[in-house]
Design a protein around this motif. Structure first.
Motif, PDB file in Angstrom:
ATOM      1  N   LYS A   2       8.426  54.633 -10.282  1.00 18.51           N
ATOM      2  CA  LYS A   2       7.542  55.587 -10.557  1.00 18.51           C
ATOM      3  C   LYS A   2       7.709  56.726 -10.386  1.00 18.51           C
ATOM      4  CE  LYS A   2       3.768  51.919  -9.730  1.00 18.51           C
ATOM      5  NZ  LYS A   2       2.603  51.593  -8.787  1.00 18.51           N
ATOM      6  N   TYR A   3       8.608  57.551 -11.155  1.00 14.28           N
ATOM      7  CA  TYR A   3       9.321  58.915 -10.878  1.00 14.28           C
ATOM      8  C   TYR A   3       8.168  59.955 -10.808  1.00 14.28           C
ATOM      9  CZ  TYR A   3      13.244  56.485 -12.803  1.00 14.28           C
ATOM     10  OH  TYR A   3      14.349  55.337 -12.997  1.00 14.28           O
ATOM     11  N   LYS A   4       6.916  59.935 -11.549  1.00 16.72           N
ATOM     12  CA  LYS A   4       6.038  60.992 -11.479  1.00 16.72           C
ATOM     13  C   LYS A   4       5.469  60.919 -10.075  1.00 16.72           C
ATOM     14  CE  LYS A   4       3.772  61.655 -15.758  1.00 16.72           C
ATOM     15  NZ  LYS A   4       2.751  61.578 -16.592  1.00 16.72           N
ATOM     16  N   GLN A   5       5.424  59.860  -9.510  1.00 22.14           N
ATOM     17  CA  GLN A   5       4.768  59.686  -7.865  1.00 22.14           C
ATOM     18  C   GLN A   5       5.784  60.167  -6.920  1.00 22.14           C
ATOM     19  OE1 GLN A   5       1.755  58.739  -7.010  1.00 22.14           O
ATOM     20  NE2 GLN A   5       2.381  59.320  -4.881  1.00 22.14           N
ATOM     21  N   LYS A   8       5.742  63.826  -7.068  1.00 25.01           N
ATOM     22  CA  LYS A   8       4.467  64.346  -6.540  1.00 25.01           C
ATOM     23  C   LYS A   8       4.832  64.620  -4.993  1.00 25.01           C
ATOM     24  CE  LYS A   8       0.841  62.599  -9.561  1.00 25.01           C
ATOM     25  NZ  LYS A   8      -0.525  61.820  -9.549  1.00 25.01           N
ATOM     26  N   ILE A  56       3.050  69.520 -10.625  1.00 26.19           N
ATOM     27  CA  ILE A  56       2.535  68.413 -10.912  1.00 26.19           C
ATOM     28  C   ILE A  56       1.207  68.104 -10.021  1.00 26.19           C
ATOM     29  CG2 ILE A  56       3.905  66.995  -9.216  1.00 26.19           C
ATOM     30  CD1 ILE A  56       4.171  64.919 -11.156  1.00 26.19           C
ATOM     31  N   SER A  86       6.914  70.026 -13.984  1.00 29.46           N
ATOM     32  CA  SER A  86       6.562  68.850 -13.616  1.00 29.46           C
ATOM     33  C   SER A  86       5.157  68.295 -13.958  1.00 29.46           C
ATOM     34  CB  SER A  86       6.925  68.672 -11.970  1.00 29.46           C
ATOM     35  OG  SER A  86       5.872  69.502 -11.519  1.00 29.46           O
ATOM     36  N   GLY A 109       5.783  66.654 -17.553  1.00 34.67           N
ATOM     37  CA  GLY A 109       6.113  65.711 -16.454  1.00 34.67           C
ATOM     38  C   GLY A 109       6.292  64.343 -17.249  1.00 34.67           C
ATOM     39  N   SER A 110       5.447  64.089 -18.200  1.00 33.76           N
ATOM     40  CA  SER A 110       5.439  62.841 -18.970  1.00 33.76           C
ATOM     41  C   SER A 110       6.774  63.007 -20.006  1.00 33.76           C
ATOM     42  CB  SER A 110       4.463  62.834 -19.917  1.00 33.76           C
ATOM     43  OG  SER A 110       3.331  62.584 -19.333  1.00 33.76           O
ATOM     44  N   THR A 113       9.869  62.345 -17.184  1.00 32.48           N
ATOM     45  CA  THR A 113       9.961  61.237 -16.619  1.00 32.48           C
ATOM     46  C   THR A 113      10.481  60.126 -17.656  1.00 32.48           C
ATOM     47  OG1 THR A 113       7.563  60.865 -16.865  1.00 32.48           O
ATOM     48  CG2 THR A 113       8.680  61.515 -14.844  1.00 32.48           C
TER      49      THR A 113
END
Length: 142
Positions: A2-5, A8, A56, A86, A109-110, A113
């Motif tokens: 989970k790169y976005k997490q 964050k 983000i 991000s 960000g999407s 990632t």
């Protein structure tokens, strides 16, 4: 993963900046940092001014944040603009860049990632895996 997490969790703007420069270079976009949140990128013979923003956990980047784009591009002798965010960017920013008739690229960000799994393992290890967050692994001399 989970790169976005993970992104964050980056509360230090410098980590986002290092990741951004490393990521763009890894993808073949010759990029260097020139000041806080600003870089220069040469890609396919075009010199871009790059704005790095770790938004983000905040709102989308728009024309209220990205001000004086034309002047900033000229100041750095660039021919285009890259927004590397991000989080997201606004429609008004996209429309402003379109109306300026400059070369531009916007990464949110999407999009970023989506490409991370295709990056070299050092990028993934340094920023998302076994490396210490934001610090490069020191390669062994074998």
């Amino acid at each position: 993963m989970k790169y976005k997490q993970k992104i964050k969790e980056w509360d230090d703007e410098k980590i986002w900046m290092r990741f951004s420069v490393d990521f763009l270079n890894d993808m073949g976009w010759e990029t260097s940092e020139i000041s806080e949140n600003i870089g220069i990128c040469n890609y396919k013979g075009i010199k871009y001014l790059v704005s790095f923003r770790n938004n983000i956990n905040e709102g989308a980047i728009g024309t209220n944040v990205e001000k004086n784009i034309t002047e900033r591009i000229k100041e750095h002798n660039a021919e285009g603009f890259i927004g590397f965010y991000s989080g997201n960017y606004t429609t008004s920013l996209f429309e402003r860049l379109t109306s300026m008739q400059v070369n531009f690229k916007l990464f949110n960000g999407s999009r970023i990632t989506t490409f991370i799994p295709f990056a070299h393992s050092t990028i993934i290890d340094n920023y998302f895996g076994n490396g210490v967050k934001g610090h490069h692994l020191i390669p062994g001399n074998f």
